[in-house]
Design a protein around this motif. Structure first.
Motif, PDB file in Angstrom:
ATOM      1  N   SER A  84     103.601  52.341  80.651  1.00 42.41           N
ATOM      2  CA  SER A  84     104.768  52.524  81.504  1.00 42.41           C
ATOM      3  C   SER A  84     105.422  51.185  81.791  1.00 42.41           C
ATOM      4  O   SER A  84     104.736  50.183  82.010  1.00 42.41           O
ATOM      5  N   LEU A  85     106.739  51.183  81.808  1.00 45.21           N
ATOM      6  CA  LEU A  85     107.468  49.962  82.160  1.00 45.21           C
ATOM      7  C   LEU A  85     107.260  49.590  83.620  1.00 45.21           C
ATOM      8  O   LEU A  85     107.357  48.424  83.993  1.00 45.21           O
ATOM      9  N   THR A  86     106.960  50.571  84.457  1.00 44.04           N
ATOM     10  CA  THR A  86     106.817  50.302  85.892  1.00 44.04           C
ATOM     11  C   THR A  86     105.369  50.060  86.312  1.00 44.04           C
ATOM     12  O   THR A  86     105.131  49.647  87.437  1.00 44.04           O
ATOM     13  N   LEU A  87     104.434  50.305  85.437  1.00 47.20           N
ATOM     14  CA  LEU A  87     103.019  50.128  85.752  1.00 47.20           C
ATOM     15  C   LEU A  87     102.460  49.083  84.795  1.00 47.20           C
ATOM     16  O   LEU A  87     101.963  49.402  83.725  1.00 47.20           O
ATOM     17  N   ARG A  88     102.536  47.800  85.212  1.00 45.97           N
ATOM     18  CA  ARG A  88     102.195  46.734  84.287  1.00 45.97           C
ATOM     19  C   ARG A  88     101.230  45.706  84.848  1.00 45.97           C
ATOM     20  O   ARG A  88     100.616  44.963  84.096  1.00 45.97           O
ATOM     21  N   GLU A  89     101.109  45.644  86.171  1.00 44.47           N
ATOM     22  CA  GLU A  89     100.307  44.577  86.771  1.00 44.47           C
ATOM     23  C   GLU A  89      99.070  45.122  87.444  1.00 44.47           C
ATOM     24  O   GLU A  89      99.076  46.216  87.994  1.00 44.47           O
ATOM     25  N   ASP A  90      98.014  44.318  87.394  1.00 43.48           N
ATOM     26  CA  ASP A  90      96.778  44.609  88.101  1.00 43.48           C
ATOM     27  C   ASP A  90      96.220  45.989  87.741  1.00 43.48           C
ATOM     28  O   ASP A  90      95.927  46.807  88.611  1.00 43.48           O
ATOM     29  N   LEU A  91      96.103  46.210  86.443  1.00 44.90           N
ATOM     30  CA  LEU A  91      95.646  47.499  85.937  1.00 44.90           C
ATOM     31  C   LEU A  91      94.167  47.466  85.567  1.00 44.90           C
ATOM     32  O   LEU A  91      93.648  46.448  85.117  1.00 44.90           O
ATOM     33  N   ILE A  92      93.528  48.598  85.733  1.00 43.36           N
ATOM     34  CA  ILE A  92      92.181  48.803  85.221  1.00 43.36           C
ATOM     35  C   ILE A  92      92.373  49.653  83.965  1.00 43.36           C
ATOM     36  O   ILE A  92      93.027  50.688  84.003  1.00 43.36           O
ATOM     37  N   VAL A  93      91.795  49.211  82.855  1.00 43.67           N
ATOM     38  CA  VAL A  93      91.981  49.899  81.579  1.00 43.67           C
ATOM     39  C   VAL A  93      90.617  50.279  81.016  1.00 43.67           C
ATOM     40  O   VAL A  93      89.694  49.458  81.000  1.00 43.67           O
ATOM     41  N   ARG A 111      95.110  49.025  90.341  1.00 45.53           N
ATOM     42  CA  ARG A 111      94.158  48.664  91.395  1.00 45.53           C
ATOM     43  C   ARG A 111      94.745  48.928  92.782  1.00 45.53           C
ATOM     44  O   ARG A 111      94.004  49.054  93.751  1.00 45.53           O
ATOM     45  N   LYS A 112      96.049  49.041  92.848  1.00 43.40           N
ATOM     46  CA  LYS A 112      96.735  49.309  94.111  1.00 43.40           C
ATOM     47  C   LYS A 112      96.297  50.648  94.724  1.00 43.40           C
ATOM     48  O   LYS A 112      96.359  50.834  95.933  1.00 43.40           O
ATOM     49  N   TYR A 113      95.841  51.582  93.887  1.00 41.63           N
ATOM     50  CA  TYR A 113      95.560  52.930  94.357  1.00 41.63           C
ATOM     51  C   TYR A 113      94.082  53.263  94.507  1.00 41.63           C
ATOM     52  O   TYR A 113      93.740  54.362  94.944  1.00 41.63           O
ATOM     53  N   LEU A 114      93.199  52.345  94.147  1.00 44.64           N
ATOM     54  CA  LEU A 114      91.764  52.514  94.369  1.00 44.64           C
ATOM     55  C   LEU A 114      91.221  51.254  95.029  1.00 44.64           C
ATOM     56  O   LEU A 114      91.604  50.148  94.644  1.00 44.64           O
ATOM     57  N   SER A 115      90.319  51.431  95.998  1.00 44.36           N
ATOM     58  CA  SER A 115      89.754  50.265  96.678  1.00 44.36           C
ATOM     59  C   SER A 115      88.247  50.430  96.808  1.00 44.36           C
ATOM     60  O   SER A 115      87.721  51.539  96.665  1.00 44.36           O
ATOM     61  N   PRO A 116      87.544  49.340  97.138  1.00 41.26           N
ATOM     62  CA  PRO A 116      86.089  49.435  97.321  1.00 41.26           C
ATOM     63  C   PRO A 116      85.684  50.394  98.446  1.00 41.26           C
ATOM     64  O   PRO A 116      84.551  50.859  98.480  1.00 41.26           O
ATOM     65  N   ASN A 117      86.594  50.708  99.345  1.00 34.62           N
ATOM     66  CA  ASN A 117      86.292  51.609 100.460  1.00 34.62           C
ATOM     67  C   ASN A 117      86.394  53.086 100.071  1.00 34.62           C
ATOM     68  O   ASN A 117      86.067  53.949 100.887  1.00 34.62           O
ATOM     69  N   ASP A 118      86.869  53.377  98.872  1.00 29.92           N
ATOM     70  CA  ASP A 118      87.094  54.765  98.480  1.00 29.92           C
ATOM     71  C   ASP A 118      85.816  55.466  98.030  1.00 29.92           C
ATOM     72  O   ASP A 118      84.936  54.864  97.415  1.00 29.92           O
ATOM     73  N   THR A 119      85.765  56.756  98.343  1.00 25.98           N
ATOM     74  CA  THR A 119      84.774  57.680  97.799  1.00 25.98           C
ATOM     75  C   THR A 119      85.575  58.677  96.968  1.00 25.98           C
ATOM     76  O   THR A 119      86.418  59.401  97.501  1.00 25.98           O
ATOM     77  N   ALA A 137      84.849  57.290  85.722  1.00 31.56           N
ATOM     78  CA  ALA A 137      83.791  56.723  86.562  1.00 31.56           C
ATOM     79  C   ALA A 137      83.755  55.201  86.440  1.00 31.56           C
ATOM     80  O   ALA A 137      83.613  54.487  87.447  1.00 31.56           O
ATOM     81  N   ARG A 138      83.912  54.687  85.212  1.00 34.37           N
ATOM     82  CA  ARG A 138      83.925  53.222  85.025  1.00 34.37           C
ATOM     83  C   ARG A 138      85.118  52.596  85.744  1.00 34.37           C
ATOM     84  O   ARG A 138      84.984  51.537  86.364  1.00 34.37           O
ATOM     85  N   ILE A 139      86.273  53.247  85.696  1.00 38.38           N
ATOM     86  CA  ILE A 139      87.446  52.750  86.414  1.00 38.38           C
ATOM     87  C   ILE A 139      87.142  52.690  87.912  1.00 38.38           C
ATOM     88  O   ILE A 139      87.417  51.688  88.578  1.00 38.38           O
ATOM     89  N   THR A 140      86.574  53.761  88.446  1.00 36.15           N
ATOM     90  CA  THR A 140      86.234  53.829  89.871  1.00 36.15           C
ATOM     91  C   THR A 140      85.271  52.701  90.244  1.00 36.15           C
ATOM     92  O   THR A 140      85.467  51.996  91.244  1.00 36.15           O
ATOM     93  N   GLU A 141      84.257  52.527  89.443  1.00 35.68           N
ATOM     94  CA  GLU A 141      83.226  51.533  89.747  1.00 35.68           C
ATOM     95  C   GLU A 141      83.707  50.102  89.550  1.00 35.68           C
ATOM     96  O   GLU A 141      83.212  49.189  90.215  1.00 35.68           O
TER      97      GLU A 141
END
Length: 191
Positions: A84-93, A111-119, A137-141
């Motif tokens: 995506s042209l709008t989703l380019r920075e700080d990505l987990i792939v 990474r903006k939408y998942l944090s270490p505090n999330d379950t 799961a790897r993305i989450t972890e």
């Protein structure tokens, strides 16, 4: 989940001993009442897990995942397969291979939408060998978040996915578990 099993029997088409076509209610056209019921069932099964996010992969997992997120009153995040042209920075792939589509994709989540505090509750439409669920799961972890479990709409229990995920330490909750697609007939595991 009997409503889903009935839909699979009445509308599912067995294409081979390993492939079930469900595009009349899940993968192309969607049955909104079924999606709502599946979301409520996932929310019920994970009600005690203090879920803060639901995560899926585009596109067929979005509807049941959205209904679960709605019932749980938490945000839904979906991993993107397309750049995506709008989703380019700080990505987990993560690289994920689809057994059904026989294609490998790099899936991304900001990474903006998942944090270490999330379950996180991971939801996917099918479980065959477990590649998509493992990738999510790897993305989450990677962000330090906790995977509460993996919700699967249709599990092909005759393939290795469930065992792979359980051996990796994940809780797997499937709404329909298929024992066999042999001779064009759907056989369920009764629980």
């Amino acid at each position: 989940m009997n409503l889903l099993k009935d839909k699979i029997i009445s509308e599912g088409i067995v294409l081979s001993d390993t492939v079930l076509k469900v595009d009349s209610f899940l993968n192309h056209q969607m049955d909104p009442q079924l999606m709502k019921a599946m979301g409520e069932e996932f929310a019920h099964r994970f009600a005690e897990d203090k879920i803060t996010k639901v995560l899926t992969i585009e596109s067929s997992g979005i509807a049941p995942a959205l209904m679960a997120a709605l019932t749980l009153n938490v945000p839904l995040v979906f991993a993107r397969k397309q750049k995506s042209l709008t989703l380019r920075e700080d990505l987990i792939v993560e690289r994920v291979h689809s057994f059904t589509k026989q294609v490998t994709n790099d899936v991304t989540v900001s990474r903006k939408y998942l944090s270490p505090n999330d379950t996180v509750l991971i939801i996917d439409d099918f479980l065959a060998v477990g590649e998509a669920a493992q990738g999510l799961a790897r993305i989450t972890e990677q962000v330090g978040a906790k995977v509460a479990g993996i919700g699967i709409v249709i599990e092909k229990s005759f393939q290795t996915g469930r065992q792979t995920l359980i051996e990796a330490g994940y809780r797997v909750e499937s709404l329909a578990r298929i024992a066999s697609l042999h001779d064009g007939s759907v056989q369920f595991i009764e629980e």
